[in-house]
Motif scaffolding. Structure first.
Motif, PDB file in Angstrom:
ATOM      1  N   ILE A 104       0.833  -1.205   0.000  1.00 25.85           N
ATOM      2  CA  ILE A 104       0.000   0.000   0.000  1.00 25.85           C
ATOM      3  C   ILE A 104       0.867   1.253   0.000  1.00 25.85           C
ATOM      4  O   ILE A 104       0.622   2.207  -0.751  1.00 25.85           O
ATOM      5  CB  ILE A 104      -0.943   0.004   1.215  1.00 25.85           C
ATOM      6  N   GLN A 105       1.910   1.245   0.825  1.00 24.28           N
ATOM      7  CA  GLN A 105       2.790   2.411   0.927  1.00 24.28           C
ATOM      8  C   GLN A 105       3.543   2.650  -0.376  1.00 24.28           C
ATOM      9  O   GLN A 105       3.767   3.799  -0.776  1.00 24.28           O
ATOM     10  CB  GLN A 105       3.776   2.224   2.087  1.00 24.28           C
ATOM     11  N   GLU A 106       3.917   1.571  -1.053  1.00 20.97           N
ATOM     12  CA  GLU A 106       4.626   1.728  -2.328  1.00 20.97           C
ATOM     13  C   GLU A 106       3.743   2.399  -3.371  1.00 20.97           C
ATOM     14  O   GLU A 106       4.199   3.278  -4.117  1.00 20.97           O
ATOM     15  CB  GLU A 106       5.101   0.367  -2.834  1.00 20.97           C
ATOM     16  N   VAL A 107       2.472   1.992  -3.419  1.00 16.83           N
ATOM     17  CA  VAL A 107       1.551   2.632  -4.366  1.00 16.83           C
ATOM     18  C   VAL A 107       1.366   4.104  -4.002  1.00 16.83           C
ATOM     19  O   VAL A 107       1.374   4.981  -4.878  1.00 16.83           O
ATOM     20  CB  VAL A 107       0.195   1.903  -4.374  1.00 16.83           C
ATOM     21  N   ARG A 108       1.208   4.385  -2.725  1.00 16.66           N
ATOM     22  CA  ARG A 108       1.060   5.780  -2.280  1.00 16.66           C
ATOM     23  C   ARG A 108       2.257   6.631  -2.705  1.00 16.66           C
ATOM     24  O   ARG A 108       2.101   7.775  -3.139  1.00 16.66           O
ATOM     25  CB  ARG A 108       0.919   5.845  -0.760  1.00 16.66           C
ATOM     26  N   SER A 109       3.447   6.080  -2.546  1.00 14.37           N
ATOM     27  CA  SER A 109       4.665   6.864  -2.793  1.00 14.37           C
ATOM     28  C   SER A 109       4.985   7.014  -4.277  1.00 14.37           C
ATOM     29  O   SER A 109       5.602   7.997  -4.685  1.00 14.37           O
ATOM     30  CB  SER A 109       5.855   6.226  -2.074  1.00 14.37           C
ATOM     31  N   LYS A 110       4.548   6.050  -5.098  1.00 13.66           N
ATOM     32  CA  LYS A 110       4.934   6.072  -6.511  1.00 13.66           C
ATOM     33  C   LYS A 110       3.804   6.429  -7.468  1.00 13.66           C
ATOM     34  O   LYS A 110       4.074   6.935  -8.562  1.00 13.66           O
ATOM     35  CB  LYS A 110       5.502   4.703  -6.915  1.00 13.66           C
ATOM     36  N   SER A 111       2.554   6.180  -7.073  1.00 11.52           N
ATOM     37  CA  SER A 111       1.462   6.301  -8.046  1.00 11.52           C
ATOM     38  C   SER A 111       0.267   7.094  -7.545  1.00 11.52           C
ATOM     39  O   SER A 111      -0.783   7.059  -8.191  1.00 11.52           O
ATOM     40  CB  SER A 111       0.986   4.900  -8.458  1.00 11.52           C
ATOM     41  N   ASP A 112       0.375   7.779  -6.418  1.00 11.05           N
ATOM     42  CA  ASP A 112      -0.782   8.494  -5.893  1.00 11.05           C
ATOM     43  C   ASP A 112      -1.293   9.515  -6.909  1.00 11.05           C
ATOM     44  O   ASP A 112      -0.518  10.350  -7.403  1.00 11.05           O
ATOM     45  CB  ASP A 112      -0.435   9.203  -4.587  1.00 11.05           C
ATOM     46  N   PRO A 113      -2.574   9.482  -7.260  1.00  9.53           N
ATOM     47  CA  PRO A 113      -3.076  10.371  -8.315  1.00  9.53           C
ATOM     48  C   PRO A 113      -3.003  11.854  -7.966  1.00  9.53           C
ATOM     49  O   PRO A 113      -2.762  12.685  -8.852  1.00  9.53           O
ATOM     50  CB  PRO A 113      -4.524   9.915  -8.492  1.00  9.53           C
ATOM     51  N   ILE A 114      -3.186  12.193  -6.706  1.00  7.89           N
ATOM     52  CA  ILE A 114      -3.130  13.601  -6.311  1.00  7.89           C
ATOM     53  C   ILE A 114      -1.698  14.111  -6.346  1.00  7.89           C
ATOM     54  O   ILE A 114      -1.418  15.214  -6.842  1.00  7.89           O
ATOM     55  CB  ILE A 114      -3.758  13.792  -4.914  1.00  7.89           C
ATOM     56  N   THR A 115      -0.773  13.318  -5.839  1.00  7.48           N
ATOM     57  CA  THR A 115       0.638  13.709  -5.853  1.00  7.48           C
ATOM     58  C   THR A 115       1.148  13.847  -7.282  1.00  7.48           C
ATOM     59  O   THR A 115       1.895  14.779  -7.606  1.00  7.48           O
ATOM     60  CB  THR A 115       1.488  12.673  -5.092  1.00  7.48           C
ATOM     61  N   LEU A 116       0.730  12.931  -8.154  1.00  2.81           N
ATOM     62  CA  LEU A 116       1.150  12.995  -9.559  1.00  2.81           C
ATOM     63  C   LEU A 116       0.681  14.289 -10.205  1.00  2.81           C
ATOM     64  O   LEU A 116       1.456  14.967 -10.899  1.00  2.81           O
ATOM     65  CB  LEU A 116       0.587  11.790 -10.313  1.00  2.81           C
ATOM     66  N   LEU A 117      -0.573  14.665  -9.980  1.00  2.00           N
ATOM     67  CA  LEU A 117      -1.093  15.904 -10.555  1.00  2.00           C
ATOM     68  C   LEU A 117      -0.392  17.115  -9.952  1.00  2.00           C
ATOM     69  O   LEU A 117      -0.022  18.059 -10.671  1.00  2.00           O
ATOM     70  CB  LEU A 117      -2.600  15.994 -10.312  1.00  2.00           C
ATOM     71  N   LYS A 118      -0.183  17.098  -8.645  1.00  2.00           N
ATOM     72  CA  LYS A 118       0.482  18.215  -7.973  1.00  2.00           C
ATOM     73  C   LYS A 118       1.882  18.431  -8.543  1.00  2.00           C
ATOM     74  O   LYS A 118       2.273  19.572  -8.858  1.00  2.00           O
ATOM     75  CB  LYS A 118       0.564  17.935  -6.473  1.00  2.00           C
ATOM     76  N   ASP A 119       2.649  17.371  -8.689  1.00  2.00           N
ATOM     77  CA  ASP A 119       4.012  17.490  -9.219  1.00  2.00           C
ATOM     78  C   ASP A 119       3.996  18.025 -10.638  1.00  2.00           C
ATOM     79  O   ASP A 119       4.846  18.858 -11.012  1.00  2.00           O
ATOM     80  CB  ASP A 119       4.707  16.130  -9.174  1.00  2.00           C
ATOM     81  N   ARG A 120       3.066  17.575 -11.441  1.00  3.05           N
ATOM     82  CA  ARG A 120       2.980  18.070 -12.814  1.00  3.05           C
ATOM     83  C   ARG A 120       2.703  19.564 -12.847  1.00  3.05           C
ATOM     84  O   ARG A 120       3.312  20.312 -13.626  1.00  3.05           O
ATOM     85  CB  ARG A 120       1.866  17.335 -13.557  1.00  3.05           C
TER      86      ARG A 120
END
Length: 401
Positions: A318-334
């Motif tokens: 679960i933590q790996e998905v959160r750290s690598k693929s979280d949809p909100i974090t991905l959008l924020k970084d972009r």
């Protein structure tokens, strides 16, 4: 503005003597944010997205997507609102304020937000019991969703539906029977075609429901009648507590339509979801018939609130998905990396969202429950209420014989 900024920074450097370091830092932060006007940000940016896997299609969605600043801010706020709403639901459930079945959507936000971004308000959506996110994107306010979860009169279904049965215009739930919403979605699509409307229906189900016989029957009818329906499998890798590898002989859910074209999409990337649904919607509106889509996503909570979610998968997964693929974090970084928004601006959105959720929770815990005499109301649409045998023990019935 420059003088204000320099003055604020000077007070920060002076320390506690400048009326408190915390206050000075906060003031400096506000001035720095205010000093960046809209002209400092890019109006839009182009992003590379993962190509989709195709089935019976010569060409699929593009591998680039354009997102404007306004779109990005809207997507970010919507996904954050759903995330915080689900976390608040978790809290209220553990406090025994929310009771009964409750299936949370955190981790899958890119699916519902991406779908809504690609279709029209006049289009139709029907989903299974993990419905809170779609209820919000279809237009129901957070306070009405939380009030429905707590069984209050101000809920979107007057407190009678709960977690699995929420509705609004062009949104048909929220269905508790596994897979049953898929043939209903085909029926909605049939109505769209019958009445000559240029509308589509998005019928969603999970990987756990993908082996249901009624889904394959629906595929057959939809293909025969060329219904404008997008069948979307939200594959979050676990049907209740069973992994897809243990439940399905073939995990290529986008190929399950056989004679119906299909797409497999990164469901953790909102732009991938948006572009693929746009492609599918255009395909259906052109009279080509249905299309099957698999969104590869992940839920952070267990299947429901009665499932801790770690007996069949590890915390590390679960933590790996959160750290690598979280949809909100991905959008924020972009957005930050492409100068569509600043970190400070997004933090302000976070604060505003938390406030909105707290206010909604206050309403959901203080609004009155529906009165006993209304238990028989709203059984049929647009009909006067009538008494139903059983709910009200004080009604005296008369025999007609």
């Amino acid at each position: 503005m420059r003088k204000m900024l320099l003055a604020a920074l000077s007070r920060v450097l002076q320390g506690p003597a400048a009326a408190g370091r915390t206050g000075a830092v906060s003031e400096a932060s506000r001035v720095m944010v205010a000093s960046r006007n809209y002209g400092d940000f890019a109006s839009e940016a182009t992003f590379e997205i993962k190509p989709c896997d195709l089935h019976r299609l010569e060409k699929g969605p593009g591998t680039t997507a354009v997102m404007t600043r306004e779109e990005g801010l809207h997507y970010y706020k919507t996904m954050q609102t759903i995330r915080r709403m689900e976390l608040k639901s978790d809290q209220l459930y553990k406090q025994k304020i929310i009771r009964g079945f409750c299936h949370l959507y955190d981790g899958q936000e890119a699916c519902c937000v991406g779908i809504e971004a690609a279709i029209k308000p006049t289009d139709h959506v029907i989903t299974a019991y993990r419905a809170h996110g779609f209820t919000f994107t279809r237009g129901v306010p957070v306070r009405e969703i939380l009030a429905e979860l707590t069984g209050r009169k101000g809920g979107c279904a007057k407190g009678k539906g709960g977690s699995m049965h929420m509705y609004t215009k062009n949104f048909y739930g929220g269905n508790g029977i596994v897979g049953a919403q898929v043939p209903l979605g085909a029926g909605v699509a049939l109505a769209c075609k019958y009445f000559g409307k240029n509308e589509i229906c998005v019928a969603l189900y999970g990987d756990g429901a993908a082996n249901q016989g009624q889904i394959f029957e629906t595929y057959n009818m939809a293909a025969l009648w060329k219904l404008p329906c997008i069948f979307v499998c939200e594959n979050n890798r676990y049907g209740m507590g069973t992994s897809v590898e243990r439940a399905a002989a073939s995990t290529d859910y986008y190929k399950r339509g056989y004679f119906i074209p299909g797409l497999r999409v990164d469901g953790m990337d909102i732009l991938c979801v948006r572009e693929s649904i746009k492609f599918a919607a255009d395909y259906c509106r052109a009279g080509n018939g249905p299309l099957v889509m698999e969104l590869q996503t992940y839920r952070y909570h267990g299947h429901s609130m009665s499932d801790p979610g770690i007996s069949y998968r590890t915390r590390e997964e679960i933590q790996e998905v959160r750290s690598k693929s979280d949809p909100i974090t991905l959008l924020k970084d972009r957005m930050v990396n492409n100068n569509l928004a600043s970190v400070e601006e997004l933090k302000e959105i976070d604060v505003a969202v938390r406030k909105e959720i707290e206010e909604a929770a206050q309403f959901a815990t203080t609004d009155p429950e529906p009165p006993l005499e209304e238990l028989g109301h709203h059984i049929y649409f647009n009909e006067p209420p009538f008494e139903v045998r059983g709910p009200n023990q004080w009604i005296k019935y008369k025999s007609l014989s």
